[in-house]
Design an enzyme around this catalytic site. Structure first.
Site, PDB file in Angstrom:
ATOM      1  N   ASP A   1       0.882  -1.173   0.000  1.00 24.70           N
ATOM      2  CA  ASP A   1       0.000   0.000   0.000  1.00 24.70           C
ATOM      3  C   ASP A   1       0.916   1.220   0.000  1.00 24.70           C
ATOM      4  O   ASP A   1       2.139   1.094   0.150  1.00 24.70           O
ATOM      5  CB  ASP A   1      -0.898  -0.009   1.253  1.00 24.70           C
ATOM      6  N   SER A   2       0.308   2.400  -0.120  1.00 21.73           N
ATOM      7  CA  SER A   2       1.099   3.630  -0.061  1.00 21.73           C
ATOM      8  C   SER A   2       1.661   3.858   1.349  1.00 21.73           C
ATOM      9  O   SER A   2       2.577   4.640   1.522  1.00 21.73           O
ATOM     10  CB  SER A   2       0.223   4.807  -0.459  1.00 21.73           C
TER      11      SER A   2
ATOM     12  N   CYS B   1      -4.310  -1.537  -1.760  1.00 22.21           N
ATOM     13  CA  CYS B   1      -4.504  -0.100  -1.940  1.00 22.21           C
ATOM     14  C   CYS B   1      -5.505   0.049  -3.073  1.00 22.21           C
ATOM     15  O   CYS B   1      -5.279  -0.460  -4.179  1.00 22.21           O
ATOM     16  CB  CYS B   1      -3.174   0.545  -2.315  1.00 22.21           C
TER      17      CYS B   1
ATOM     18  N   GLU C   1      -5.169   8.734   9.635  1.00 17.98           N
ATOM     19  CA  GLU C   1      -3.775   8.643  10.092  1.00 17.98           C
ATOM     20  C   GLU C   1      -3.560   9.424  11.387  1.00 17.98           C
ATOM     21  O   GLU C   1      -2.764   9.038  12.227  1.00 17.98           O
ATOM     22  CB  GLU C   1      -2.837   9.163   9.002  1.00 17.98           C
TER      23      GLU C   1
ATOM     24  N   CYS D   1     -11.324   2.628   0.130  1.00 21.18           N
ATOM     25  CA  CYS D   1      -9.958   3.051   0.457  1.00 21.18           C
ATOM     26  C   CYS D   1      -9.597   2.283   1.724  1.00 21.18           C
ATOM     27  O   CYS D   1     -10.416   2.203   2.648  1.00 21.18           O
ATOM     28  CB  CYS D   1      -9.906   4.553   0.712  1.00 21.18           C
TER      29      CYS D   1
ATOM     30  N   HIS E   1      -7.859   2.935   4.119  1.00 23.01           N
ATOM     31  CA  HIS E   1      -7.829   3.741   5.356  1.00 23.01           C
ATOM     32  C   HIS E   1      -9.222   3.868   5.994  1.00 23.01           C
ATOM     33  O   HIS E   1      -9.333   4.132   7.191  1.00 23.01           O
ATOM     34  CB  HIS E   1      -7.367   5.173   5.055  1.00 23.01           C
TER      35      HIS E   1
END
Ligand code: DGL
Length: 265
Positions: free
Chosen positions: A11-12, A74, A153, A185, A187
């Site tokens: 993932d990023s 991702c 985050e 996503c 996240h």
């Protein structure tokens, strides 16, 4: 004893750890090698060509480590690079978009499905294509929610700022009377409670992680390369200093990230 090859995941940054969490449950015997491309995060605001080139480098790193399968954990990279990766690399490559679309088809009753994701994911139209391929009669409503990534985050997932952002981003989806929403996503599962509070209990939230982990298990079983009956391991690699990844990663993984190794490119 020589170890059987593991599974590569990238993932990023930390988002894909929500997929690792499910892999640990669904394929507990496998060794997992995770790469978070933290030096180049975020992907979701970058062009398709740039994200695709990062995805190719990440996959090459994992394949060089000898993995037997790669999970693109991702959505942004799955959306723009999956076909290219499948054409370039010999190992099976599993993305998160098709599993997410399948999960949404299983969840919806009124055939009105919402999709939220990064700008890159939404602009690619990948979810719309994947959903329509499964059911052309669906009504699909999409919305990019770029602020959700830094909020997740930061750990600002249920405070007034998160609620305000969710209220603004999701207003049009509420009016569309969707009954299921794809968290497109990796996240976004951290914001599930806040997103659910805005949309109400009649909207089922769908994330790709469980369905992706099931696809990994099915692919390994098909190939006869599953590793069971032993405890697997998880190792983490990053492209920038590991401190932040280790610090915030546990929230995404649901358990402690003990350490991560910085790789040089
Ligand atoms: N986790 C990435 C995804 O699933 C988004 C984060 C980013 O923008 O890099 O799309």
């Amino acid at each position: 004893m020589t170890r059987v090859p593991g599974i590569g995941i990238f993932d990023s940054g930390v988002g894909g750890l929500t997929v690792v969490q499910r892999l640990l449950e669904v394929v507990p015997g496998e060794d997992l090698l995770y790469l978070g491309d933290t030096a180049r995060h975020p992907y979701g605001t970058k062009s398709a060509a740039t994200v695709a080139s990062y995805a190719e480098e990440n996959t090459a790193f994992l394949v060089d480590k000898g993995v037997k399968l790669v999970v693109v954990a991702c959505n942004s990279a799955s959306a723009v690079a999956l076909e290219m990766l499948r054409a370039r690399f010999a190992v099976p490559i599993i993305g998160v978009i098709e599993p997410g679309a399948r999960a949404a088809i299983g969840a919806t009753r009124n055939r009105k499905v919402g999709v939220i994701g990064t700008e890159a994911t939404i602009a690619s139209g990948s979810y719309t294509r994947a959903l329509q391929a499964l059911d052309p009669t669906l009504e699909i409503y999409t919305r990019a929610c770029p602020l959700f990534v830094p909020l997740a985050e930061e750990g600002w997932v249920a405070n007034p700022v998160a609620r305000e952002a969710a209220g603004v981003y999701l207003a049009s989806l509420r009016q569309s009377h969707i009954d299921s929403l794809i968290l497109g996503c990796t996240h976004y599962p951290l914001l599930a409670e806040t997103i659910g509070a805005v949309l109400g209990p009649e909207v089922q939230l769908v994330d790709s992680a469980t369905e992706t982990a099931r696809e990994v298990a099915a692919t390994l079983a098909e190939q006869g390369s599953a590793r069971a009956g032993v405890a697997g391991s998880a190792s983490f690699f990053v492209t920038d200093v590991p401190d932040r990844f280790v610090k915030i990663g546990s929230r995404f993984l649901g358990s402690t990230v003990d350490s991560a190794v910085r790789i040089e490119r």
